[in-house]
Scaffold this active site. Structure first.
Site, mmCIF file in Angstrom:
data_model
loop_
_atom_site.group_PDB
_atom_site.id
_atom_site.type_symbol
_atom_site.label_atom_id
_atom_site.label_comp_id
_atom_site.label_asym_id
_atom_site.label_seq_id
_atom_site.Cartn_x
_atom_site.Cartn_y
_atom_site.Cartn_z
ATOM 1 N N ASP A 166 0.812 -1.220 0.000
ATOM 2 C CA ASP A 166 0.000 0.000 0.000
ATOM 3 C C ASP A 166 0.846 1.271 0.000
ATOM 4 O OD1 ASP A 166 0.907 -0.507 2.577
ATOM 5 O OD2 ASP A 166 -1.067 -0.932 3.373
ATOM 6 N N ASN B 15 -7.692 -2.491 13.858
ATOM 7 C CA ASN B 15 -9.067 -2.772 13.436
ATOM 8 C C ASN B 15 -9.157 -4.024 12.559
ATOM 9 O OD1 ASN B 15 -7.911 -1.943 11.063
ATOM 10 N ND2 ASN B 15 -9.268 -0.214 10.692
ATOM 11 N N HIS C 105 -7.299 -4.621 9.828
ATOM 12 C CA HIS C 105 -6.973 -4.472 8.402
ATOM 13 C C HIS C 105 -5.683 -5.200 8.036
ATOM 14 C CE1 HIS C 105 -4.735 -0.354 9.056
ATOM 15 N NE2 HIS C 105 -3.874 -1.338 9.073
ATOM 16 N N GLU D 203 -9.639 -2.051 4.722
ATOM 17 C CA GLU D 203 -10.277 -1.644 5.972
ATOM 18 C C GLU D 203 -11.546 -2.452 6.227
ATOM 19 O OE1 GLU D 203 -8.458 0.004 7.794
ATOM 20 O OE2 GLU D 203 -8.195 2.102 7.279
HETATM 21 C C1 F6R Z 1 1.370 -1.340 6.005
HETATM 22 C C2 F6R Z 1 0.230 -2.213 6.151
HETATM 23 C C3 F6R Z 1 -0.625 -2.161 7.362
HETATM 24 C C4 F6R Z 1 0.168 -2.415 8.641
HETATM 25 C C5 F6R Z 1 -0.736 -2.334 9.855
HETATM 26 C C6 F6R Z 1 0.020 -2.547 11.150
HETATM 27 O O1 F6R Z 1 1.992 -1.549 4.770
HETATM 28 O O2 F6R Z 1 -0.031 -2.958 5.274
HETATM 29 O O3 F6R Z 1 -1.649 -3.117 7.239
HETATM 30 O O4 F6R Z 1 0.756 -3.678 8.571
HETATM 31 O O5 F6R Z 1 -1.362 -1.084 9.900
HETATM 32 O O6 F6R Z 1 0.888 -1.477 11.333
HETATM 33 P P1 F6R Z 1 1.986 -1.486 12.492
HETATM 34 O O7 F6R Z 1 2.960 -2.538 12.124
HETATM 35 O O8 F6R Z 1 2.575 -0.099 12.442
HETATM 36 O O9 F6R Z 1 1.252 -1.787 13.751
#
Ligand code: F6R
Length: 251
Positions: free
Chosen positions: A67, A136, A138, A143
């Site tokens: 992403d 959440n 994701h 989302e």
């Molecule tokens: C980022 C991504 C997100 C993160 C998720 C957890 O490329 O794909 O899904 O893996 O938001 O983020 P952290 O590791 O910062 O808790």
């Protein structure tokens, strides 16, 4: 699904890095799906260290990031392109032609999404996908929603995601409201998936995603349907999983 519980963030990261290096050893031109965020940071450091001692060679790998924020140029420290070069790519011998990150600055985001999807397809899909998980539920920026979104798409970021990611920005207003995310089809189409989670704040969502019903309201729950998922979490992130649910414990 194999669930491996490591003692802490460091051992989780080492275990993750060794799985990736094994993948590259077996298939030097692997297509890797990569994540950003706090969770894989140490894993990237471990991989860089392995590269420096000659234990892994990235010269043939192809990468697709999950992403990117819409509207943040590469020079912006919080863009995922910046993150990937800073924390990984510029420290290893990857061929820059083989790096793919959605372009959140593209003038036509819909076109960018379909071209990104086509590029993944043209490479034969992902061999090994690394995922983190949002508070959440994701994965990528898929989302919580009423339906799983199959293709790479433009995302309106969830309030919870904006709030969680505001820790990297000066103010919450600076967090972009939109992103481009790889969809569920490319993620679930990966031959192998590695899900990482660390810390108490992930404990409840990890339990929900892995052991409750499969629902687009917890996007990571779809991983229960994938035939080859390895979950590596630290003890804190495993805090809500009942002992009877764990099929592999590593102490
Ligand atoms: C980022 C991504 C997100 C993160 C998720 C957890 O490329 O794909 O899904 O893996 O938001 O983020 P952290 O590791 O910062 O808790």
């Amino acid at each position: 699904m194999r669930v491996i519980i490591e003692e802490n963030y460091e051992s989780m990261s080492k275990r993750a890095a060794s799985l990736i290096s094994a993948q590259i050893l077996l298939k030097p031109n692997s297509v890797l799906g990569l994540a950003t965020g706090s969770t894989p940071l140490r894993m990237y450091k471990e991989l860089i260290n392995m590269y420096k001692v000659g234990a892994v060679d990235f010269s043939e790998i192809i990468t697709f990031n999950l992403d990117e924020y819409v509207g943040l140029p590469m020079e912006e420290i919080n863009s995922y392109k910046h993150y990937m070069y800073d924390n990984f790519f510029r420290h290893i011998n990857i061929n820059s032609d083989n790096i793919n990150i959605p372009d959140g600055m593209a003038p036509d985001i819909e076109k960018e999404c379909s071209e990104y999807e086509a590029k993944i397809h043209a490479r034969g899909g992902i061999d090994f996908q690394v995922l983190g998980i949002g508070n959440n539920g994701h994965i990528g920026f898929n989302e919580p929603d009423l339906k799983f979104k199959a293709a790479t798409h433009l995302v309106e970021l969830d309030e919870e995601t904006i709030s969680a990611n505001s820790r990297f920005f000066n103010t919450i207003e600076d967090v972009p409201k939109q992103a481009v995310s790889m969809g569920i089809r490319a993620i679930m189409g990966a031959k192998k998936i590695l899900l990482l989670a660390s810390g108490k704040c992930k404990a409840e969502v990890v339990r929900k995603a892995l052991y409750e019903g499969i629902t687009p309201e917890v996007p990571a729950s779809i991983l229960q349907l994938h035939p080859d998922v390895t979950v590596i979490i630290d003890r804190d992130a495993a805090a809500c999983i009942g002992a009877g649910n764990i099929n592999m414990i590593n102490i």
